[in-house]
Motif scaffolding. Sequence first.
Motif, PDB file in Angstrom:
ATOM      1  N   TYR A  63     -30.402   8.552 -37.614  1.00 48.27           N
ATOM      2  CA  TYR A  63     -29.055   8.355 -37.065  1.00 48.27           C
ATOM      3  C   TYR A  63     -28.000   8.950 -38.003  1.00 48.27           C
ATOM      4  O   TYR A  63     -27.054   9.616 -37.555  1.00 48.27           O
ATOM      5  CB  TYR A  63     -28.791   6.861 -36.862  1.00 48.27           C
ATOM      6  CG  TYR A  63     -27.392   6.563 -36.380  1.00 48.27           C
ATOM      7  CD1 TYR A  63     -27.057   6.681 -35.034  1.00 48.27           C
ATOM      8  CD2 TYR A  63     -26.394   6.166 -37.289  1.00 48.27           C
ATOM      9  CE1 TYR A  63     -25.761   6.413 -34.593  1.00 48.27           C
ATOM     10  CE2 TYR A  63     -25.107   5.903 -36.848  1.00 48.27           C
ATOM     11  CZ  TYR A  63     -24.798   6.033 -35.508  1.00 48.27           C
ATOM     12  OH  TYR A  63     -23.500   5.779 -35.076  1.00 48.27           O
ATOM     13  N   MET A  64     -28.162   8.743 -39.296  1.00 50.47           N
ATOM     14  CA  MET A  64     -27.209   9.268 -40.275  1.00 50.47           C
ATOM     15  C   MET A  64     -27.193  10.791 -40.266  1.00 50.47           C
ATOM     16  O   MET A  64     -26.124  11.418 -40.218  1.00 50.47           O
ATOM     17  CB  MET A  64     -27.561   8.758 -41.677  1.00 50.47           C
ATOM     18  CG  MET A  64     -26.679   9.336 -42.780  1.00 50.47           C
ATOM     19  SD  MET A  64     -27.261   8.878 -44.432  1.00 50.47           S
ATOM     20  CE  MET A  64     -26.937   7.125 -44.412  1.00 50.47           C
ATOM     21  N   ILE A  65     -28.366  11.392 -40.310  1.00 53.14           N
ATOM     22  CA  ILE A  65     -28.451  12.852 -40.349  1.00 53.14           C
ATOM     23  C   ILE A  65     -27.813  13.463 -39.103  1.00 53.14           C
ATOM     24  O   ILE A  65     -27.134  14.492 -39.182  1.00 53.14           O
ATOM     25  CB  ILE A  65     -29.924  13.296 -40.471  1.00 53.14           C
ATOM     26  CG1 ILE A  65     -30.477  12.917 -41.847  1.00 53.14           C
ATOM     27  CG2 ILE A  65     -30.057  14.809 -40.250  1.00 53.14           C
ATOM     28  CD1 ILE A  65     -31.961  13.138 -41.985  1.00 53.14           C
ATOM     29  N   ASN A  66     -28.015  12.823 -37.968  1.00 51.99           N
ATOM     30  CA  ASN A  66     -27.466  13.348 -36.722  1.00 51.99           C
ATOM     31  C   ASN A  66     -25.946  13.509 -36.775  1.00 51.99           C
ATOM     32  O   ASN A  66     -25.381  14.378 -36.102  1.00 51.99           O
ATOM     33  CB  ASN A  66     -27.859  12.430 -35.558  1.00 51.99           C
ATOM     34  CG  ASN A  66     -27.307  12.927 -34.240  1.00 51.99           C
ATOM     35  OD1 ASN A  66     -27.570  14.050 -33.819  1.00 51.99           O
ATOM     36  ND2 ASN A  66     -26.520  12.094 -33.580  1.00 51.99           N
ATOM     37  N   LEU A  88     -35.802  13.829 -35.098  1.00 50.93           N
ATOM     38  CA  LEU A  88     -34.518  14.304 -34.573  1.00 50.93           C
ATOM     39  C   LEU A  88     -34.682  14.937 -33.197  1.00 50.93           C
ATOM     40  O   LEU A  88     -33.875  14.707 -32.293  1.00 50.93           O
ATOM     41  CB  LEU A  88     -33.896  15.304 -35.548  1.00 50.93           C
ATOM     42  CG  LEU A  88     -33.266  14.717 -36.807  1.00 50.93           C
ATOM     43  CD1 LEU A  88     -32.991  15.821 -37.834  1.00 50.93           C
ATOM     44  CD2 LEU A  88     -31.966  13.971 -36.476  1.00 50.93           C
ATOM     45  N   ALA A  89     -35.728  15.745 -33.030  1.00 50.18           N
ATOM     46  CA  ALA A  89     -35.952  16.409 -31.743  1.00 50.18           C
ATOM     47  C   ALA A  89     -36.290  15.399 -30.644  1.00 50.18           C
ATOM     48  O   ALA A  89     -35.940  15.600 -29.476  1.00 50.18           O
ATOM     49  CB  ALA A  89     -37.063  17.438 -31.879  1.00 50.18           C
ATOM     50  N   LEU A  90     -36.968  14.319 -31.018  1.00 51.43           N
ATOM     51  CA  LEU A  90     -37.311  13.289 -30.042  1.00 51.43           C
ATOM     52  C   LEU A  90     -36.100  12.461 -29.636  1.00 51.43           C
ATOM     53  O   LEU A  90     -35.935  12.102 -28.468  1.00 51.43           O
ATOM     54  CB  LEU A  90     -38.401  12.372 -30.610  1.00 51.43           C
ATOM     55  CG  LEU A  90     -39.809  12.964 -30.682  1.00 51.43           C
ATOM     56  CD1 LEU A  90     -40.709  12.123 -31.578  1.00 51.43           C
ATOM     57  CD2 LEU A  90     -40.411  13.071 -29.274  1.00 51.43           C
ATOM     58  N   GLN A  91     -35.221  12.171 -30.604  1.00 53.59           N
ATOM     59  CA  GLN A  91     -34.088  11.298 -30.328  1.00 53.59           C
ATOM     60  C   GLN A  91     -32.847  12.041 -29.843  1.00 53.59           C
ATOM     61  O   GLN A  91     -32.034  11.469 -29.114  1.00 53.59           O
ATOM     62  CB  GLN A  91     -33.746  10.482 -31.583  1.00 53.59           C
ATOM     63  CG  GLN A  91     -34.832   9.470 -31.934  1.00 53.59           C
ATOM     64  CD  GLN A  91     -34.440   8.558 -33.092  1.00 53.59           C
ATOM     65  OE1 GLN A  91     -35.248   8.273 -33.972  1.00 53.59           O
ATOM     66  NE2 GLN A  91     -33.215   8.093 -33.090  1.00 53.59           N
ATOM     67  N   TYR A  92     -32.706  13.313 -30.219  1.00 54.43           N
ATOM     68  CA  TYR A  92     -31.515  14.073 -29.832  1.00 54.43           C
ATOM     69  C   TYR A  92     -31.922  15.444 -29.285  1.00 54.43           C
ATOM     70  O   TYR A  92     -31.529  16.483 -29.817  1.00 54.43           O
ATOM     71  CB  TYR A  92     -30.579  14.227 -31.038  1.00 54.43           C
ATOM     72  CG  TYR A  92     -30.218  12.913 -31.694  1.00 54.43           C
ATOM     73  CD1 TYR A  92     -29.276  12.063 -31.123  1.00 54.43           C
ATOM     74  CD2 TYR A  92     -30.851  12.509 -32.871  1.00 54.43           C
ATOM     75  CE1 TYR A  92     -28.963  10.843 -31.713  1.00 54.43           C
ATOM     76  CE2 TYR A  92     -30.543  11.290 -33.466  1.00 54.43           C
ATOM     77  CZ  TYR A  92     -29.600  10.466 -32.880  1.00 54.43           C
ATOM     78  OH  TYR A  92     -29.287   9.262 -33.469  1.00 54.43           O
ATOM     79  N   PRO A  93     -32.699  15.468 -28.220  1.00 54.79           N
ATOM     80  CA  PRO A  93     -33.266  16.733 -27.726  1.00 54.79           C
ATOM     81  C   PRO A  93     -32.235  17.767 -27.299  1.00 54.79           C
ATOM     82  O   PRO A  93     -32.479  18.976 -27.444  1.00 54.79           O
ATOM     83  CB  PRO A  93     -34.131  16.284 -26.544  1.00 54.79           C
ATOM     84  CG  PRO A  93     -33.561  14.962 -26.124  1.00 54.79           C
ATOM     85  CD  PRO A  93     -33.093  14.317 -27.388  1.00 54.79           C
ATOM     86  N   LYS A  94     -31.098  17.337 -26.776  1.00 59.06           N
ATOM     87  CA  LYS A  94     -30.087  18.281 -26.300  1.00 59.06           C
ATOM     88  C   LYS A  94     -29.376  18.994 -27.439  1.00 59.06           C
ATOM     89  O   LYS A  94     -28.730  20.012 -27.231  1.00 59.06           O
ATOM     90  CB  LYS A  94     -29.075  17.560 -25.422  1.00 59.06           C
ATOM     91  CG  LYS A  94     -29.659  17.035 -24.117  1.00 59.06           C
ATOM     92  CD  LYS A  94     -28.606  16.353 -23.265  1.00 59.06           C
ATOM     93  CE  LYS A  94     -29.201  15.851 -21.957  1.00 59.06           C
ATOM     94  NZ  LYS A  94     -28.179  15.177 -21.111  1.00 59.06           N
TER      95      LYS A  94
END
Length: 254
Positions: A63-66, A88-94
Amino acid sequence: MKIEIIGNKKIHLILFHGWGIGKKIWHWIKLELSKYFTLHLFDMPGYGDNCNLYVHKIQDLIYMINQYIPQKCILIGWSMGGIITNHLALQYPKKIMAIINICSSPYFIKKNNWPGIEINFLKNMLNELKKNYRKTIINFLQYNVPNIMKDINNYNYIHNTLLKKPYPKPFILKKNLKIIKQSDLRNKIKKIKCPKLNIYGVLDKIVPIEIIYYLERKNTKSKIINHTAHLPFISQSKNFCTIIKKFISTLQNL
């Protein structure tokens, strides 16, 4: 969270280091890649520029890195850093255009019918890092890049910059090892839809190349680099950068 940004190009590469060594490990490729891309070099919590930053759960770290990565970026993760890119790819794919994982695995530990590393090897390395961090890192570099210390520029950089304090604290190294041992994304990575490149060293004992037979899927490419082990971006830096540039050139919607 402090991040080093190099370059001012259209395409953004976000680089995540592995266990035990911070963002200074990218020294051998950052100059070449910054000619073509904007680089974002992260020190994970407990390392280097972020040595006094602590995050207790991997979900909180993701979450922080995003909060710090731009839209439509390309993630690059070496070894443990590949765990971060996959999450990251799983949680923020777009938000993610593509993933490049270097000598990494969705599950690092050797099991029946799964190539990996013996857990005792990691435990022994943790003990060695705690006893003598500097000596252990030098041994690790020399094992994976046998002639690295014979080059005077490498010798000076390693002793004067790469191994400059502060070192990651023992509890950080232990926490990272726990992440490596417990992260099992073998089933979840099937949900990653963005293009992915996996790069391996043919001599790597930490992430054996046999793993490619377990990870074949649509949109995934694998590249094995000869004459290199767990640090292909050092031992074969020119070849490595060429592979990166060629893969990115094939992506759509750049």
